[in-house]
Scaffold this motif. Sequence first.
Motif, PDB file in Angstrom:
ATOM      1  N   ILE A 255      40.527  40.006  54.320  1.00 29.58           N
ATOM      2  CA  ILE A 255      39.888  41.188  54.902  1.00 29.58           C
ATOM      3  C   ILE A 255      39.714  42.267  53.836  1.00 29.58           C
ATOM      4  CG2 ILE A 255      40.122  43.018  56.632  1.00 29.58           C
ATOM      5  CD1 ILE A 255      41.755  40.993  58.308  1.00 29.58           C
ATOM      6  N   ALA A 256      40.736  42.439  52.984  1.00 31.36           N
ATOM      7  CA  ALA A 256      40.663  43.438  51.914  1.00 31.36           C
ATOM      8  C   ALA A 256      39.532  43.115  50.935  1.00 31.36           C
ATOM      9  CB  ALA A 256      42.001  43.518  51.184  1.00 31.36           C
ATOM     10  N   LYS A 257      39.408  41.838  50.557  1.00 31.57           N
ATOM     11  CA  LYS A 257      38.329  41.445  49.642  1.00 31.57           C
ATOM     12  C   LYS A 257      36.956  41.703  50.255  1.00 31.57           C
ATOM     13  CE  LYS A 257      40.959  37.673  47.537  1.00 31.57           C
ATOM     14  NZ  LYS A 257      41.094  36.205  47.466  1.00 31.57           N
ATOM     15  N   SER A 258      36.834  41.468  51.558  1.00 33.64           N
ATOM     16  CA  SER A 258      35.542  41.687  52.207  1.00 33.64           C
ATOM     17  C   SER A 258      35.165  43.165  52.231  1.00 33.64           C
ATOM     18  CB  SER A 258      35.573  41.135  53.639  1.00 33.64           C
ATOM     19  OG  SER A 258      36.415  41.910  54.468  1.00 33.64           O
TER      20      SER A 258
ATOM     21  N   VAL B  34      36.230  45.597  49.706  1.00 25.64           N
ATOM     22  CA  VAL B  34      36.025  46.219  48.383  1.00 25.64           C
ATOM     23  C   VAL B  34      35.774  45.218  47.265  1.00 25.64           C
ATOM     24  CG1 VAL B  34      37.329  48.325  48.900  1.00 25.64           C
ATOM     25  CG2 VAL B  34      38.536  46.315  48.010  1.00 25.64           C
ATOM     26  N   GLY B  35      35.667  43.930  47.585  1.00 26.34           N
ATOM     27  CA  GLY B  35      35.415  42.955  46.543  1.00 26.34           C
ATOM     28  C   GLY B  35      36.672  42.307  46.008  1.00 26.34           C
ATOM     29  N   PRO B  36      36.535  41.365  45.047  1.00 23.59           N
ATOM     30  CA  PRO B  36      37.657  40.520  44.628  1.00 23.59           C
ATOM     31  C   PRO B  36      38.546  41.081  43.530  1.00 23.59           C
ATOM     32  CG  PRO B  36      35.639  39.760  43.593  1.00 23.59           C
ATOM     33  CD  PRO B  36      35.259  40.916  44.449  1.00 23.59           C
ATOM     34  N   ARG B  37      38.258  42.260  42.991  1.00 20.59           N
ATOM     35  CA  ARG B  37      39.109  42.795  41.926  1.00 20.59           C
ATOM     36  C   ARG B  37      40.460  43.217  42.496  1.00 20.59           C
ATOM     37  NH1 ARG B  37      35.755  46.331  37.472  1.00 20.59           N
ATOM     38  NH2 ARG B  37      34.088  44.832  37.096  1.00 20.59           N
ATOM     39  N   HIS B  38      41.519  42.723  41.866  1.00 25.20           N
ATOM     40  CA  HIS B  38      42.863  42.965  42.400  1.00 25.20           C
ATOM     41  C   HIS B  38      43.265  44.431  42.344  1.00 25.20           C
ATOM     42  CE1 HIS B  38      42.920  38.607  41.964  1.00 25.20           C
ATOM     43  NE2 HIS B  38      43.970  38.591  42.761  1.00 25.20           N
ATOM     44  N   GLN B  39      42.774  45.176  41.363  1.00 19.66           N
ATOM     45  CA  GLN B  39      43.082  46.598  41.294  1.00 19.66           C
ATOM     46  C   GLN B  39      42.630  47.325  42.556  1.00 19.66           C
ATOM     47  OE1 GLN B  39      41.447  44.818  39.005  1.00 19.66           O
ATOM     48  NE2 GLN B  39      41.682  45.637  36.933  1.00 19.66           N
ATOM     49  N   LEU B  40      41.530  46.839  43.135  1.00 18.29           N
ATOM     50  CA  LEU B  40      40.948  47.500  44.301  1.00 18.29           C
ATOM     51  C   LEU B  40      41.505  46.968  45.616  1.00 18.29           C
ATOM     52  CD1 LEU B  40      37.197  47.618  43.193  1.00 18.29           C
ATOM     53  CD2 LEU B  40      38.812  49.517  43.241  1.00 18.29           C
ATOM     54  N   TYR B  41      41.612  45.646  45.726  1.00 19.22           N
ATOM     55  CA  TYR B  41      41.920  45.126  47.062  1.00 19.22           C
ATOM     56  C   TYR B  41      43.408  44.955  47.350  1.00 19.22           C
ATOM     57  CZ  TYR B  41      43.011  40.112  46.272  1.00 19.22           C
ATOM     58  OH  TYR B  41      43.610  38.932  45.949  1.00 19.22           O
ATOM     59  N   VAL B  42      44.257  44.867  46.320  1.00 20.54           N
ATOM     60  CA  VAL B  42      45.688  44.671  46.584  1.00 20.54           C
ATOM     61  C   VAL B  42      46.308  45.831  47.375  1.00 20.54           C
ATOM     62  CG1 VAL B  42      47.958  44.585  45.474  1.00 20.54           C
ATOM     63  CG2 VAL B  42      46.184  42.984  44.782  1.00 20.54           C
ATOM     64  N   PRO B  43      46.047  47.120  47.024  1.00 19.56           N
ATOM     65  CA  PRO B  43      46.604  48.200  47.856  1.00 19.56           C
ATOM     66  C   PRO B  43      46.138  48.133  49.308  1.00 19.56           C
ATOM     67  CG  PRO B  43      45.838  49.070  45.753  1.00 19.56           C
ATOM     68  CD  PRO B  43      45.354  47.656  45.837  1.00 19.56           C
ATOM     69  N   ILE B  44      44.873  47.764  49.515  1.00 19.26           N
ATOM     70  CA  ILE B  44      44.362  47.630  50.879  1.00 19.26           C
ATOM     71  C   ILE B  44      45.037  46.462  51.585  1.00 19.26           C
ATOM     72  CG2 ILE B  44      42.282  47.103  52.227  1.00 19.26           C
ATOM     73  CD1 ILE B  44      40.688  48.594  50.081  1.00 19.26           C
TER      74      ILE B  44
END
Length: 335
Positions: free
Chosen positions: A274-277, A279-289
């Motif tokens: 769900i997080a990747k969908s 903000v995309g697949p970059r871990h810096q962006l989706y891991v906090p979400i």
Amino acid sequence: MIRNELLARQRTIVASLIFLLIGTLIVGMGIGSSSVSYDRIIPTLLGHGSFKDEFVLFSVRLPRMIVTMLSGMALALSGSILQAVTRNDLADPGIVGINSGAGVAVAVFFLYVPVDAVSFAYMLPLVGFAGGFLAAVLIYLFAYSKTEGLQPLKLVLTGTGFSMALSGLMIIVISSTDRQKFDFIAKWLAGNIWGTDWPYIYALLPWLILLVPFVLYKSNVLNLLSLSEHVTVGIGVRMQRERLLLMIAAVALASSAVSVTGGIAFIGLMAPHIAKSLVGPRHQLYVPISLLLGSWLLIVADLIGHNIAGPDGIPAGVIAALIGAPYFAYLLLKK
């Protein structure tokens, strides 16, 4: 380089999820057989509540919800790591057998090692980690090929097979025990959140304090590990070393969570996706979400299960499976 609009979107989503999580926690404090009326929550939190309100809030409701929140974070982060390291979008600590390995270790420890209650709470994550790590090593060895490397589909199939075998082993282990202990392990297998006291929070929190910053620090490495092996090696990443470190982190997170919440699957699958969908697949962006989504999903599953049926309710693991199994099937068909 991450675009400014993508960063702004991530911050907006993180802020929205924080408000959603706080709102869900407040709702959880005010519902159920042991609850505090909504107009008494703030005064009680500030130390102006009655003895009954303070007991219900600080001894019953808050510990359970904090344990659930931290466990959801740990499972979501573990799933995020596993999906990157194995390059498999279907990887989840429950699906690939880590939870079952931790469960067997916890069951043996609970049944056969005499220890006082306080030490039991702090030793559980360590015992779960030992069992989960052993299971992960075996699964990795069976799924790895010298010619083709780590095969994603083979990993899922091997992990599923190990999970079933370990569940069978646990049934054999508990079959000769007394009824009370058997009931506890059976509830653990179903994902019944049972470590609902402050010592379990103190036992779980250090793992997250250490490993969340470590995984965020390794975000670029995770991005590279998601690529093909030839590209990753060509860039200069020490792939086997990084894989090992991150796999240990994933096992530690999942094992520490399930040791106090029981065998809960699919949270580590759903939250990263769900997080990747968003903000995309970059871990810096989706891991906090993903961390916040994992917390929220598990809290919602526990609140639903705890309040819709009978005095004991339905285990959170069952509710998570009812949501996650169709989602897993959808991803399997899609991929």
